[in-house]
Design a protein around this motif. Structure first.
Motif, PDB file in Angstrom:
ATOM      1  N   UNK A   1       3.615 -12.406 -22.433  1.00  0.00           N
ATOM      2  CA  UNK A   1       4.479 -11.259 -22.665  1.00  0.00           C
ATOM      3  C   UNK A   1       4.553 -10.341 -21.462  1.00  0.00           C
ATOM      4  N   UNK A   2       5.190  -9.189 -21.655  1.00  0.00           N
ATOM      5  CA  UNK A   2       5.352  -8.267 -20.542  1.00  0.00           C
ATOM      6  C   UNK A   2       5.852  -6.914 -20.993  1.00  0.00           C
ATOM      7  N   UNK A   3       6.194  -6.076 -20.016  1.00  0.00           N
ATOM      8  CA  UNK A   3       6.713  -4.747 -20.310  1.00  0.00           C
ATOM      9  C   UNK A   3       7.391  -4.192 -19.078  1.00  0.00           C
ATOM     10  N   UNK A   4       8.201  -3.150 -19.303  1.00  0.00           N
ATOM     11  CA  UNK A   4       8.799  -2.344 -18.243  1.00  0.00           C
ATOM     12  C   UNK A   4       8.674  -0.883 -18.643  1.00  0.00           C
ATOM     13  N   UNK A   5       8.247  -0.045 -17.703  1.00  0.00           N
ATOM     14  CA  UNK A   5       8.215   1.409 -17.907  1.00  0.00           C
ATOM     15  C   UNK A   5       9.102   2.051 -16.854  1.00  0.00           C
ATOM     16  N   UNK A   6       9.987   2.931 -17.288  1.00  0.00           N
ATOM     17  CA  UNK A   6      10.811   3.709 -16.364  1.00  0.00           C
ATOM     18  C   UNK A   6      10.329   5.148 -16.400  1.00  0.00           C
ATOM     19  N   UNK A   7       9.922   5.661 -15.248  1.00  0.00           N
ATOM     20  CA  UNK A   7       9.436   7.041 -15.141  1.00  0.00           C
ATOM     21  C   UNK A   7      10.474   7.848 -14.380  1.00  0.00           C
ATOM     22  N   UNK A   8      10.944   8.944 -14.980  1.00  0.00           N
ATOM     23  CA  UNK A   8      12.009   9.741 -14.366  1.00  0.00           C
ATOM     24  C   UNK A   8      11.850  11.203 -14.764  1.00  0.00           C
ATOM     25  N   UNK A   9      12.650  12.039 -14.138  1.00  0.00           N
ATOM     26  CA  UNK A   9      12.621  13.454 -14.473  1.00  0.00           C
ATOM     27  C   UNK A   9      13.104  13.671 -15.900  1.00  0.00           C
ATOM     28  N   UNK A  10      12.522  14.668 -16.575  1.00  0.00           N
ATOM     29  CA  UNK A  10      12.950  14.978 -17.943  1.00  0.00           C
ATOM     30  C   UNK A  10      14.338  15.598 -17.935  1.00  0.00           C
TER      31      UNK A  10
END
Length: 644
Positions: free
Chosen positions: A635-644
């Motif tokens: 399996x796997x995952x993706x996280x997107x981190x950005x400004x609120x």
């Protein structure tokens, strides 16, 4: 006269000092790496230490030309002082946008028994060692190289991750070698390659807590591409030259040149697995961008591609129009039209498609057969590129039609004449603002820096093999978690990843989140994605939105955690966003801990596998110091981190 006498005295003093000293050191700027270079029985050797512990044992240096031997009966004339080398450059087609290179340089001036000269140039940076040879004499007669004695001598308890070189003129339609074999993983050093063709670069080694990645860069038309030889007694790997059949029709394989003459750089990234994986030695030592090629003329991007799932019968006007619409809907920059387009669609109708695509803000990429006598492939267009006059005419026609790039397939090996053919294609394509993608091809070896129109090269057993046979689908999790530490460390790789639905007649082993993570983990100037409009219609809106907006190039890359063949967690930055992706190559679930504290105050969105079948789930995260995520088997995952 006095000045001449002073110069002679100084030269004698330097020579005597060089003869008296037994070993010479070249250290990295931070002193963590140290190379020792020395003569032993009139042959030249080197060793490498990291943090004062030797990590590479006595390894040979030297070349043998047809007219002169520079591997024995050597004497050291002089050694230059340590000199600091700095370089900075911008490269979009890379894991990092802005590059800074800092190293210590030292040149060893030697001569053989016939008083013919050779220099060995070492440069040691904080992330690795590079060296190359130079013949400083001037001679208009062509010299031929018959052997390279260079070796990399690893300790007996080291382990290796290596891809076998396929034998020339084997495989489908005799198209090998194509760098399309599976890596042998975690094997004992000294293990013989399965064939006499040897091993390809990059080759990864682990000794205690040190990782070493061996490759080459700075390859121009004056040399062939090399590999590591089949046998490596005692863990001593010697560089090998190509098979005599790996030639452009009727031309040479082994290197030949007039003098003076530089060889390519031999490079060894050294350090923690993180240091090696984040290293950019492969482009740091490559030649700078050609002054006549403007990087601004070539755009990174993502591409739709019908052939990967639908194969030859999909190359029709109507289906390609559908895939242009698909690219437009996904906000992707390109649509790749593959084999036999000249027969099934034709130049006039292709011009119509190019005009239609332009209205949709999509560029077309067209497939070509490299042609020549090195393969018997029947796919067309063929015999359009191997004659320079015809090639220029074809490229001019494509530019007039509005085509943005070419995919060229089925090259014939690593001989010097074949390397020259690659480089001539890159230069000629750039004149007509055409980007290039090579398949069935050698390793790029830093060419993307020198030729900014080179978007990507296959040089890997990619997604197409998964669509051919179940055995390849079974291998994908292990393979995909190995190549971020090997093939894709220095050079763009056209794996053509990511299938989120179904592949005809194949039971995919990876989860959807594993597949979604691949375009983030794999770096390529153009990312050809292996999904169809029908498949995309089955995914949640947030997955489609992610694929519509994920970037074509990166500003920075960091390895968070991983182990070759087991798992990878990697973070890449584009603009103000960070994309963190992970994949699990093993059949058991895996929990990963990593620090999200640096992203406090930002919005983090996780997309991972759902509870049923090939489903997804989306979660909004709080950035905290101790973040845990569980990856399903394969399996796997993706996280997107950005400004609120």
């Amino acid at each position: 006269m006095k000045n001449i006498l002073k110069a002679v005295v100084l030269l004698l003093a330097v020579t005597q000092t060089a003869s008296a000293q037994s070993q010479y050191q070249v250290n990295s700027p931070d002193k963590s790496l140290s190379v020792s270079v020395y003569l032993k029985n009139k042959a030249l050797f080197y060793t490498i230490s990291r943090n004062a512990e030797k990590v590479l044992d006595q390894s040979a240096l030297g070349l043998v030309r047809a007219d002169q031997d520079f591997s024995k009966n050597l004497s050291l004339l002089s050694v230059s002082k340590n000199e600091q080398v700095k370089d900075s450059y911008v490269l979009q087609n890379s894991k990092r946008l802005n590059h800074e290179y800092l190293a210590q340089k030292r040149i060893f001036h030697l001569q053989n028994a016939a008083s013919k000269k050779i220099d060995v140039i070492f440069q040691v940076s904080n992330d690795g060692v590079a060296f190359r040879y130079y013949f400083p004499d001037r001679d208009t007669d062509t010299k031929q190289l018959i052997e390279e004695k260079t070796s990399f001598h690893f300790f007996a308890n080291a382990k290796a991750w290596m891809q076998p070189m396929s034998v020339a003129k084997t495989g489908w339609e005799a198209t090998n070698p194509s760098y399309e074999e599976y890596y042998h993983k975690d094997i004992a050093v000294g293990t013989a390659a399965p064939t006499a063709a040897g091993w390809v670069y990059p080759a990864l080694f682990n000794y205690k807590n040190t990782w070493l990645l061996v490759s080459e860069t700075g390859l121009d038309s004056n040399y062939c591409a090399t590999r590591l030889q089949q046998n490596s007694a005692g863990g001593n790997y010697q560089i090998g030259l190509p098979d005599k059949r790996e030639a452009y029709t009727g031309q040479n394989v082994n290197p030949e040149s007039t003098l003076p003459w530089y060889t390519p750089w031999r490079i060894i990234a050294i350090g923690s697995l993180k240091t090696v994986t984040e290293s950019t030695l492969g482009t740091d030592l490559a030649y700078p961008a050609k002054s006549n090629i403007n990087p601004a003329n070539f755009q990174m991007g993502k591409a739709s591609w019908s052939w990967i799932v639908l194969k030859d019968n999909s190359i029709t006007y109507d289906i390609q129009k559908k895939y242009i619409d698909f690219a437009a809907d996904m906000h992707w920059e390109y649509c790749l039209i593959d084999v036999n387009w000249d027969r099934n669609i034709g130049y006039e109708k292709m011009k119509e498609l190019a005009d239609y695509a332009k209205q949709k803000n999509v560029g077309l990429l067209l497939w070509y057969n490299s042609a020549g006598e090195w393969n018997t492939v029947k796919y067309t267009p063929k015999n359009k590129l191997n004659n320079r006059e015809e090639r220029l005419k074809e490229f001019a026609r494509l530019q007039e039609m509005g085509i943005k790039g070419v995919k060229i397939d089925f090259f014939g090996g690593d001989g010097q004449s074949m390397i020259r053919y690659y480089l001539e294609i890159f230069e000629d394509a750039a004149k007509y603002n055409l980007s290039v993608n090579c398949h069935g091809a050698t390793l790029p070896r830093g060419w993307q820096r020198t030729y900014p129109n080179l978007m990507t090269m296959e040089s890997i057993k990619g997604m197409e093999f998964i669509t051919f046979e179940q055995v390849n689908a079974n291998e994908e999790p292990l393979h995909a978690t190995t190549i971020p530490f090997t093939r894709n460390v220095f050079d763009p790789m056209d794996f053509t990843p990511m299938n989120l639905s179904k592949i005809p007649n194949i039971n995919r082993k990876t989860t959807n989140a594993f597949e979604l993570a691949l375009p983030v983990i794999f770096q390529s100037g153009v990312q050809h994605l292996a999904e169809s409009p029908e498949g995309m219609a089955t995914v949640p809106a947030y997955v489609k939105s992610f694929l519509q907006t994920f970037p074509a190039s990166w500003q920075d890359t960091r390895l968070i955690d991983g182990y070759p063949g087991k798992f990878v967690v990697m973070a890449r930055k584009a603009g103000s966003k960070w994309y963190i992706a992970g994949i699990n190559g093993e059949a058991n679930a895996k929990t990963i801990n990593f620090d999200l504290a640096q992203y406090q105050g930002k919005k983090a969105t996780l997309i991972t596998d759902g509870n049923e079948g090939l489903s997804f789930t989306k979660t909004e995260l709080s950035a905290n110091a101790d973040f845990k995520i569980s990856m399903k088997p394969y399996g796997g995952f993706v996280i997107v981190v950005e400004q609120k």
